[in-house]
Design an enzyme around this catalytic site. Structure first.
Site, PDB file in Angstrom:
ATOM      1  N   ASN A  30      42.084   7.409 -18.936  1.00 24.27           N
ATOM      2  CA  ASN A  30      42.238   8.064 -17.642  1.00 24.27           C
ATOM      3  C   ASN A  30      43.687   7.951 -17.189  1.00 24.27           C
ATOM      4  OD1 ASN A  30      41.639   5.264 -17.315  1.00 24.27           O
ATOM      5  ND2 ASN A  30      40.999   5.576 -15.200  1.00 24.27           N
ATOM      6  N   GLU A  73      45.632   8.583 -13.707  1.00 22.33           N
ATOM      7  CA  GLU A  73      45.421   8.870 -12.282  1.00 22.33           C
ATOM      8  C   GLU A  73      46.662   9.484 -11.648  1.00 22.33           C
ATOM      9  OE1 GLU A  73      43.789   5.280 -10.533  1.00 22.33           O
ATOM     10  OE2 GLU A  73      41.845   5.731 -11.461  1.00 22.33           O
ATOM     11  N   CYS A 117      40.178  12.211 -16.422  1.00 24.68           N
ATOM     12  CA  CYS A 117      39.368  11.148 -17.032  1.00 24.68           C
ATOM     13  C   CYS A 117      39.752  10.958 -18.500  1.00 24.68           C
ATOM     14  CB  CYS A 117      37.889  11.495 -16.975  1.00 24.68           C
ATOM     15  SG  CYS A 117      37.205  11.602 -15.326  1.00 24.68           S
ATOM     16  N   GLU A 134      37.843  10.924 -21.106  1.00 28.37           N
ATOM     17  CA  GLU A 134      37.162  11.843 -22.030  1.00 28.37           C
ATOM     18  C   GLU A 134      37.900  13.172 -22.111  1.00 28.37           C
ATOM     19  OE1 GLU A 134      35.912  10.056 -19.553  1.00 28.37           O
ATOM     20  OE2 GLU A 134      33.803   9.569 -19.854  1.00 28.37           O
ATOM     21  N   CYS A 165      31.551  11.660 -16.502  1.00 28.96           N
ATOM     22  CA  CYS A 165      31.274  12.392 -15.257  1.00 28.96           C
ATOM     23  C   CYS A 165      30.855  13.828 -15.575  1.00 28.96           C
ATOM     24  CB  CYS A 165      32.492  12.368 -14.336  1.00 28.96           C
ATOM     25  SG  CYS A 165      33.808  13.514 -14.816  1.00 28.96           S
ATOM     26  N   CYS A 169      33.536  16.039 -17.176  1.00 29.93           N
ATOM     27  CA  CYS A 169      33.791  15.715 -18.589  1.00 29.93           C
ATOM     28  C   CYS A 169      32.666  16.232 -19.474  1.00 29.93           C
ATOM     29  CB  CYS A 169      33.981  14.216 -18.770  1.00 29.93           C
ATOM     30  SG  CYS A 169      35.556  13.654 -18.086  1.00 29.93           S
TER      31      CYS A 169
END
Ligand code: THU
Length: 137
Positions: free
Chosen positions: A48, A50, A59, A61, A94, A97
Site C-alpha cells: 500500500n 498512502e 492498496c 493488491e 477491499c 481491489c
C-alpha cells in the site's frame, strides 16, 4: 481451487509478508503486502502507498496488479493472490481491489489473506461472485 498447491500458497504469503515491510503508510500505519503468482510463473509484489489526501491511497493488491501489467503486458493472468499485513489484523482485499483483480484472474484462483487468528483461503469467485463474468472483453 486452481492449480496452485497449499505449499506454494504459503510461500506466496511469506513473500507478501516480506514486502509489507516496504509499505508507505504514515497515516494508517497499517503495513500491507500483496504477492501475485502469475500463470507465467512470475511472482509480483506490491505494497500500500498512502497519500496525504487519503483518497488517493493505493492498496497493496492494486499496486501489484499495476506492476504486473507494466512489467509483463496486458495478457497477464493471475493464478493466485496472497495478502499479508504486519499489524496482526484481518485484511481481506477491499471491494475496489476485488474489482480490479477480476480483470486478470479466474473464478477458481485461490486468494489467501489474514483474518482474526490466522489466514483464510477463498476462491476468487467466493470473494467476488460473478466478478469474472462482468468483463466485456
Ligand atoms: N489496505 C491494503 O493495502 N490492502 C488491503 O487488503 C486492506 C487495506 C491498505 C489501505 C490503507 O493504506 C491501509 O491499508 C488501511 O486501510
Amino acid at each position: 481451487m486452481a492449480n496452485v498447491s497449499q505449499v506454494e500458497l504459503e510461500k506466496l504469503l511469506e513473500v507478501a509478508r516480506q514486502v509489507a515491510g516496504n509499505s508507505y503508510s504514515p497515516y494508517s500505519e497499517f503495513r500491507v503486502g500483496a504477492a501475485l503468482r502469475l500463470t507465467n510463473g512470475e511472482t509480483i509484489t506490491g505494497t500500500n502507498v498512502e497519500n496525504v489526501s487519503y483518497g488517493l491511497t493505493i492498496c497493496a493488491e492494486r499496486a501489484a496488479v499495476v506492476r504486473a501489467v507494466s512489467q509483463f503486458g496486458p495478457k497477464i493472468r493471475i493464478a493466485a493472490v496472497a495478502v499479508a499485513n504486519l499489524n496482526g489484523k484481518a485484511s481481506p482485499p477491499c471491494g475496489a481491489c476485488r474489482q480490479v483483480l477480476a480483470e486478470f484472474i479466474g473464478p477458481d484462483a485461490p486468494v489467501i489473506f489474514p483474518v482474526a487468528g490466522g489466514t483464510l483461503t477463498m476462491t476468487f469467485s467466493e470473494l467476488l461472485p460473478l466478478g469474472c463474468e462482468m468483463k466485456l472483453k
